[in-house]
Design a protein around this motif. Structure first.
Motif, PDB file in Angstrom:
ATOM      1  N   GLY A  33      -9.660   2.982  -2.376  1.00 15.74           N
ATOM      2  CA  GLY A  33      -9.969   2.667  -1.077  1.00 15.74           C
ATOM      3  C   GLY A  33      -9.499   1.242  -0.771  1.00 15.74           C
ATOM      4  N   ASP A  34      -9.766   0.980   0.389  1.00 17.00           N
ATOM      5  CA  ASP A  34      -9.457  -0.248   1.130  1.00 17.00           C
ATOM      6  C   ASP A  34     -10.790  -1.297   0.711  1.00 17.00           C
ATOM      7  OD1 ASP A  34      -9.168  -2.591   2.459  1.00 17.00           O
ATOM      8  OD2 ASP A  34      -8.233  -1.646   4.157  1.00 17.00           O
ATOM      9  N   PRO A  35     -10.486  -2.407   0.133  1.00 18.14           N
ATOM     10  CA  PRO A  35     -11.230  -3.207  -0.155  1.00 18.14           C
ATOM     11  C   PRO A  35     -12.340  -3.796   0.750  1.00 18.14           C
ATOM     12  CG  PRO A  35      -9.525  -4.057  -1.359  1.00 18.14           C
ATOM     13  CD  PRO A  35      -9.073  -2.818  -0.228  1.00 18.14           C
ATOM     14  N   PHE A  36     -11.741  -3.687   2.080  1.00 13.75           N
ATOM     15  CA  PHE A  36     -12.412  -4.164   3.390  1.00 13.75           C
ATOM     16  C   PHE A  36     -13.251  -2.845   3.851  1.00 13.75           C
ATOM     17  CE2 PHE A  36      -9.017  -7.035   2.796  1.00 13.75           C
ATOM     18  CZ  PHE A  36      -9.669  -8.241   2.919  1.00 13.75           C
ATOM     19  N   ALA A  37     -12.820  -1.807   3.620  1.00 14.52           N
ATOM     20  CA  ALA A  37     -13.583  -0.469   4.412  1.00 14.52           C
ATOM     21  C   ALA A  37     -14.945  -0.324   3.891  1.00 14.52           C
ATOM     22  CB  ALA A  37     -12.816   0.628   3.799  1.00 14.52           C
ATOM     23  N   LEU A  38     -15.796   0.225   4.967  1.00 11.80           N
ATOM     24  CA  LEU A  38     -17.288   0.420   4.619  1.00 11.80           C
ATOM     25  C   LEU A  38     -17.494   1.379   3.755  1.00 11.80           C
ATOM     26  CD1 LEU A  38     -20.013  -0.577   5.766  1.00 11.80           C
ATOM     27  CD2 LEU A  38     -19.860   1.353   7.551  1.00 11.80           C
ATOM     28  N   ALA A  39     -16.525   2.289   3.395  1.00  5.30           N
ATOM     29  CA  ALA A  39     -16.923   3.425   2.498  1.00  5.30           C
ATOM     30  C   ALA A  39     -16.715   2.646   1.270  1.00  5.30           C
ATOM     31  CB  ALA A  39     -15.932   4.391   2.790  1.00  5.30           C
ATOM     32  N   THR A  40     -15.697   1.800   0.796  1.00  5.59           N
ATOM     33  CA  THR A  40     -15.484   1.107  -0.337  1.00  5.59           C
ATOM     34  C   THR A  40     -16.740   0.203  -0.895  1.00  5.59           C
ATOM     35  OG1 THR A  40     -13.391   1.108   0.104  1.00  5.59           O
ATOM     36  CG2 THR A  40     -13.977  -0.127  -1.794  1.00  5.59           C
ATOM     37  N   GLN A  41     -17.585  -0.273   0.475  1.00  4.56           N
ATOM     38  CA  GLN A  41     -18.597  -1.038   0.085  1.00  4.56           C
ATOM     39  C   GLN A  41     -19.683  -0.267  -0.318  1.00  4.56           C
ATOM     40  OE1 GLN A  41     -19.237  -3.636   3.684  1.00  4.56           O
ATOM     41  NE2 GLN A  41     -16.783  -3.482   4.160  1.00  4.56           N
ATOM     42  N   ARG A  42     -20.001   0.913   0.210  1.00  5.21           N
ATOM     43  CA  ARG A  42     -20.978   1.726  -0.337  1.00  5.21           C
ATOM     44  C   ARG A  42     -20.741   2.109  -1.813  1.00  5.21           C
ATOM     45  NH1 ARG A  42     -20.070   4.469   4.825  1.00  5.21           N
ATOM     46  NH2 ARG A  42     -21.715   3.715   6.451  1.00  5.21           N
ATOM     47  N   LEU A  43     -19.598   2.466  -2.173  1.00  2.00           N
ATOM     48  CA  LEU A  43     -19.328   2.692  -3.539  1.00  2.00           C
ATOM     49  C   LEU A  43     -19.725   1.484  -4.415  1.00  2.00           C
ATOM     50  CD1 LEU A  43     -15.796   4.668  -3.370  1.00  2.00           C
ATOM     51  CD2 LEU A  43     -17.993   5.818  -3.633  1.00  2.00           C
ATOM     52  N   SER A  45       0.555  -1.273   0.026  1.00  2.42           N
ATOM     53  CA  SER A  45      -0.017  -0.066  -0.054  1.00  2.42           C
ATOM     54  C   SER A  45       0.715   1.125  -0.042  1.00  2.42           C
ATOM     55  CB  SER A  45      -0.892  -0.089   1.248  1.00  2.42           C
ATOM     56  OG  SER A  45      -0.270  -0.005   2.600  1.00  2.42           O
ATOM     57  N   ASP A  46       2.165   1.299   0.263  1.00  2.96           N
ATOM     58  CA  ASP A  46       3.026   2.422   0.291  1.00  2.96           C
ATOM     59  C   ASP A  46       3.177   2.696  -1.269  1.00  2.96           C
ATOM     60  OD1 ASP A  46       3.382   2.590   2.957  1.00  2.96           O
ATOM     61  OD2 ASP A  46       5.138   1.410   3.160  1.00  2.96           O
ATOM     62  N   HIS A  47       3.214   1.770  -2.064  1.00  2.00           N
ATOM     63  CA  HIS A  47       3.640   2.103  -3.301  1.00  2.00           C
ATOM     64  C   HIS A  47       2.635   1.883  -4.248  1.00  2.00           C
ATOM     65  CE1 HIS A  47       7.673   2.227  -1.662  1.00  2.00           C
ATOM     66  NE2 HIS A  47       7.417   0.945  -1.481  1.00  2.00           N
ATOM     67  N   PHE A  48       1.552   1.075  -4.282  1.00  2.00           N
ATOM     68  CA  PHE A  48       0.586   0.693  -5.289  1.00  2.00           C
ATOM     69  C   PHE A  48      -0.749   0.915  -4.511  1.00  2.00           C
ATOM     70  CE2 PHE A  48       4.097  -1.930  -6.362  1.00  2.00           C
ATOM     71  CZ  PHE A  48       4.225  -1.593  -7.560  1.00  2.00           C
ATOM     72  N   LYS A  49      -1.794   0.895  -5.427  1.00  2.93           N
ATOM     73  CA  LYS A  49      -3.402   1.307  -4.946  1.00  2.93           C
ATOM     74  C   LYS A  49      -3.722  -0.034  -4.556  1.00  2.93           C
ATOM     75  CE  LYS A  49      -4.208   5.124  -7.678  1.00  2.93           C
ATOM     76  NZ  LYS A  49      -4.966   5.900  -8.829  1.00  2.93           N
ATOM     77  N   ILE A  50      -4.333  -0.349  -3.498  1.00  2.69           N
ATOM     78  CA  ILE A  50      -4.719  -1.649  -2.997  1.00  2.69           C
ATOM     79  C   ILE A  50      -5.593  -2.419  -4.100  1.00  2.69           C
ATOM     80  CG2 ILE A  50      -5.505  -3.202  -1.228  1.00  2.69           C
ATOM     81  CD1 ILE A  50      -2.911  -2.356  -0.754  1.00  2.69           C
ATOM     82  N   GLY A  51      -6.681  -1.546  -4.555  1.00  3.11           N
ATOM     83  CA  GLY A  51      -7.597  -1.957  -5.321  1.00  3.11           C
ATOM     84  C   GLY A  51      -6.912  -2.535  -6.569  1.00  3.11           C
TER      85      GLY A  51
END
Length: 926
Positions: free
Chosen positions: A681-691, A576-582
């Motif tokens: 965003g983080d795949p596990f995050a609630l905000a990502t789930q809403r998107l 995550s320091d270098h790439f987008k987790i998604g």
């Protein structure tokens, strides 16, 4: 009817104790011999046990049908990087060491896969159709391995350690040997084959004897490997390259939490250790730790595999610590070897018989031996079985032995055994049935893990109850009064009677002190019941309110199950320091039309769909057959002859894009279109789930629009985030349903046993208050322990805590209240209450401590490795699994609250208030 049953059971066991012993010995031996190993039939994962109606389950079914055989379901991502500075040539040398080892493994796997598909020799184009692509991939991977090996050695030649050559160090001699053999089989370049064979012999002269034939090599840990993508790829390399990091991605056919991922993760970990030991150890090491080169592993399969490894170690620690703690408690309680042996033998038999029986039935269910039977067990199911059986089984034995002590002081041994078993059977049945029915209500859950696990534990607990009501008294009957040695309990010893009231210690003075303590508690509570009642409720109300408001503040993040020092968590942070987790967790969109469309028409329609998706909030990239990597959004213009245009064409022809976006299966050919979305965003995050949920709504609206190109299409979403959305939806609904079912089931059992409606309602209230208070205190504790790393308790904790605590927590209330009811037949309510609290205080406290200790043993994986290290004992255990640690702590705390607070203060004070109120009513009537 119950009285007749208990009388017949007591007579059967005490008179026919020899056949009872023979039966259990035979049952234990037979079941243990025929049962499969637990790990061989255990399932795992969460997403695989969602109901069929969920979108992601349907999407997985469509993917399996449309892309059979070689669909990647998870991945291991290996990250080579620094936190700040760019990689230099020494770092890339380490990367080459890693790549050559991985490419050779992949070449071996492809070759074995071709053999499994019918290849036995001859040119590639004459091999069976299913084997041809794998033969080609095997040759390409070995070519790549040797090319990287040559580059590695050019950089590494001056640093080669003075060690005897092996098949893989300093050169990949085995790769030259394998390519020579493969070229020989397919009739390839004979000159190249000869050169490779000579090079292999030059590097390792006895390689013919050291290298096994390819078909005989054990590649089981690598069997799920479908592809290897790396920064060294001519076309995809730019996607996996950053100035300070490089990625290698292993695509796997196994689900992220498949049990075979344990061996895969451990094998990849061994290769990383080899690289760290061999090439990384000789690379420059800056003094600043943040500038050092790191080689870490992450990805869905790595997280899933490490979670399973942690669960495996948690089981091992939990079982051993549970046995040790129960043994120590029994020694402290009885100080009599045979009295310690009887419960340990009985519970050991219960564990072996119940787990063997469940494993056998599950195996028959899986293999279709019993088509009507639907049973599944999970890796972590064994933890609950062992803990609950040892805790409850020990409690049952404690009550039986306590009653036997009382009866043995008044009657000959055979009679005492009969009376003791007859006296405790109804109480033990009532106690056990609250737990059995409470756990059994999980059968109504739609989530598979809940649906299967609860009834399985309930079945095992029933077996444990039967063992404690038959084998344990049969052992006591066989051993005779000598079971109390070195203490003596005989009918003729009048002084012994005072020793028998509380079995916490065989020492008369300590027993009198214990009895005196509970007499004082009973007198105090009955003198000031209203004060005790109000203070008791108030003290639990504050943490109970905090538990109420935080009940839904849980995390579905699979990676958060592991400690921050777990390898996959370290790799996740480096990635995550270098790439987008998604980018490594895309959301897959499947659009299935009702009718066929020409392929070119589908591509044009996908272009417009891609443009629409780029307009959705959170969408970073859309991968389509026109743009396989999603790095050419609509607003990016390019000329026909530009380098980007040529690269785009090359990507479209790359093997990753071929047969990925469209299916060649007749059922779905020219009907199914596949896209991958990269979400911010983080795949596990609630905000990502809403998107993602919003994107799903948009696509479904598009499918319902009669003017849309996609009207009438079926829309499916797959991937980590959609699976989390479905999992959250199902488990939230299950939580509400199961809680109601558990409360009703336990309440009905209480009414059947106690037959006091108001008192039963109050007992339900006390365990609910205890549950919420326990949950609140657990949240506060782990917020303090985890600090900034706290993201919520594990999502499974509230339901399992509720079910087990409401069910098990009633045990001690049942013991106390049934004794109060029994005493009321002899005297008034005040005397009955004081006598019941005094007589049961010590034994219930001992039972509560036993049960709490067994639950706390679930936390052993958090502290046991550190303790062993302090003692100078090396342990190969992984870092603990947070969900099990949190649940063990919560259950242990809840049982202690029930034992020392609810049963000691809330229940007696309420009974005292009711008794006082009834007495006043009688005086008013008179």
């Amino acid at each position: 009817m119950l009285a007749d049953f208990t009388a017949r059971l007591a007579r059967l066991v005490t008179q026919r104790w020899r056949p009872v012993l023979v039966f259990w010995v035979a049952a234990t031996i037979v079941l243990f011999a025929i049962a499969p190993k637990w790990k061989d039939i255990a399932y795992d994962g969460d997403f695989e046990y969602l109901p069929d109606r969920m979108t992601t389950v349907a999407a997985a079914r469509v993917l399996d049908e449309a892309f059979p055989g070689d669909r990647a379901r998870s991945q291991i991502v290996i990250v080579l990087g620094r936190q700040e500075t760019s990689l230099d040539k020494d770092d890339l040398m380490v990367g080459d060491d890693l790549l050559r080892r991985l490419h050779h493994r992949f070449g071996e796997v492809c070759w074995q896969r071709a053999i499994a598909r019918g290849y036995s020799g001859g040119p590639i184009d004459q091999a069976p159709e299913l084997a041809q692509p794998w033969l080609q991939r095997a040759l390409e991977s070995l070519d790549h391995c040797i090319a990287v090996d040559q580059r590695f050695y050019e950089r590494f030649a001056d640093s080669v350690p003075d060690l005897a050559p092996t098949l893989t160090e300093p050169r990949m001699a085995i790769a030259y040997f394998d390519r020579a053999k493969l070229l020989e089989q397919i009739g390839g370049d004979e000159r190249q084959s000869g050169d490779d064979y000579r090079d292999a012999l030059l590097l390792v002269p006895d390689i013919e004897t050291l290298a096994e034939p390819i078909a005989e090599r054990d590649l089981t840990p690598w069997a799920s490997m479908l592809d290897l993508l790396s920064w060294d790829d001519a076309v995809l390399g730019s996607l996996l390259t950053k100035p300070s990091a490089r990625l290698a991605v292993m695509q796997l056919s196994s689900e992220l939490a498949a049990t075979e991922n344990i061996n895969t993760v451990e094998s990849v970990g061994k290769i990383l250790d080899q690289v760290r030991r061999y090439s990384l150890a000789l690379a420059p090491h800056p003094e600043n730790a943040t500038e050092r080169l790191q080689v870490e592993m992450t990805g869905s399969a790595a997280i899933g595999g490490e979670t399973l490894i942690a669960a495996r170690d948690a089981i091992r620690y939990t079982e051993s610590i549970t046995v040790i703690m129960i043994l120590l408690i029994l020694i402290l309680v009885y100080r009599a070897p045979l009295l310690v042996a009887v419960p340990m033998v009985s519970i050991g038999v219960a564990v072996i018989v119940s787990t063997s029986m469940v494993a056998t039935l599950t195996d028959w269910s899986i293999r279709g031996v019993l088509p009507w039977l639907d049973m599944r067990v999970f890796t972590t199911s064994r933890i609950f079985i062992v803990v609950i059986l040892f805790g409850a089984g020990t409690d049952y034995c404690l009550f039986l032995i306590s009653r036997l002590r009382e009866e043995a002081a008044l009657a000959p041994w055979p009679v005492a055994c009969h009376k003791a078993l007859r006296g405790v059977t109804s109480a033990l049945l009532g106690s056990a049935l609250t737990t059995v029915f409470g756990l059994g209500t999980l059968w109504f859950a739609q989530f598979g893990k809940y649906h299967y696990t609860g009834p399985i534990i309930a079945i095992c607990l029933l077996v444990g109850l039967v063992v404690c009501l038959t084998l344990a008294p049969a052992l006591l009957r066989a051993l005779g009064p000598n079971v109390f040695w070195p203490n003596l309990v005989t009918p003729e010893t009048e002084s012994t009677r005072s020793l028998l009231s509380v079995p916490v210690s065989p020492d008369a003075k300590s027993t009198r002190r214990s009895s005196g303590l509970w007499e004082w508690i009973a007198i105090t509570l009955t003198r000031r019941p209203l004060t005790a009642f109000l203070l008791g409720i108030i003290c639990l109300a504050a943490p109970g309110w905090y538990g109420w408001v935080n009940e839904d503040s849980v995390t579905y993040n699979l990676s958060s199950q592991l400690d921050t020092d777990a390898p996959s968590r370290r790799g996740y942070r480096l990635l995550s320091d270098h790439f987008k987790i998604g980018e490594i967790n895309p959301v897959t969109v499947l659009m299935v039309r009702g009718e066929d469309e020409p392929r070119e028409t589908l591509k044009l329609q996908l272009k417009s769909l891609s443009d629409l998706l780029y307009q959705q909030p959170g969408v970073v990239a859309v991968r389509t057959p026109n743009d396989p990597l999603g790095d050419f959004p609509p607003d990016r213009d390019m000329g026909l002859l530009s380098g980007d245009a040529w690269r785009r064409r090359a990507l479209q022809q790359h093997r990753v894009a071929q047969n990925y976006f469209f299916s060649n299966i007749t059922q779905y050919q020219d009907r199914l279109a596949r896209l991958d979305l990269i979400i911010e965003g983080d795949p596990f995050a609630l905000a990502t789930q809403r998107l993602v949920a919003q994107i799903g709504d948009t696509l479904n609206e598009l499918a319902r629009d009669p003017d849309s190109d996609w009207t009438g299409s079926s829309v499916y979403l797959a991937g980590t985030t959609p699976s989390i959305i479905d999992l959250r939806s199902v488990t939230i609904a299950d939580n509400q349903r199961i809680k109601i079912a558990v409360v009703l089931a336990v309440f009905l059992i209480l009414v059947a046993v106690i037959r006091r409606l108001g008192l039963c309602l109050y007992l339900i209230f006390t365990v609910l208050l205890s549950y919420y208070a326990t949950l609140g205190l657990t949240v506060l504790f782990f917020q303090g322990v985890y600090g900034d790393q706290y993201v919520g308790l594990d999502w499974k904790l509230p339901l399992f805590l509720f079910v087990i605590l409401v069910a098990v927590g009633q045990d001690y209330n049942v013991y106390l209240v049934t004794r109060i009811v029994e005493e009321q037949r002899k005297s008034g309510w005040l005397s009955a209450l004081r006598h019941a609290v005094s007589k049961t205080g010590g034994i219930i406290t001992a039972c509560g401590m036993v049960m709490a200790a067994t639950f706390f043993s679930m936390t052993a994986s958090a502290w046991m490795p550190g303790l062993l290290h302090l003692l100078g004992i090396e342990s190969d255990a992984s870092i603990g699994l947070r969900g099990i640690i949190e649940l063990g702590f919560a259950l242990g705390l809840g049982v202690l609250i029930d034992t020392f607070y609810v049963r000691t203060i809330l229940v007696p004070s309420f009974v005292a208030l009711i008794g006082r109120w009834k007495s006043k009513q009688r005086r008013v009537v008179k």
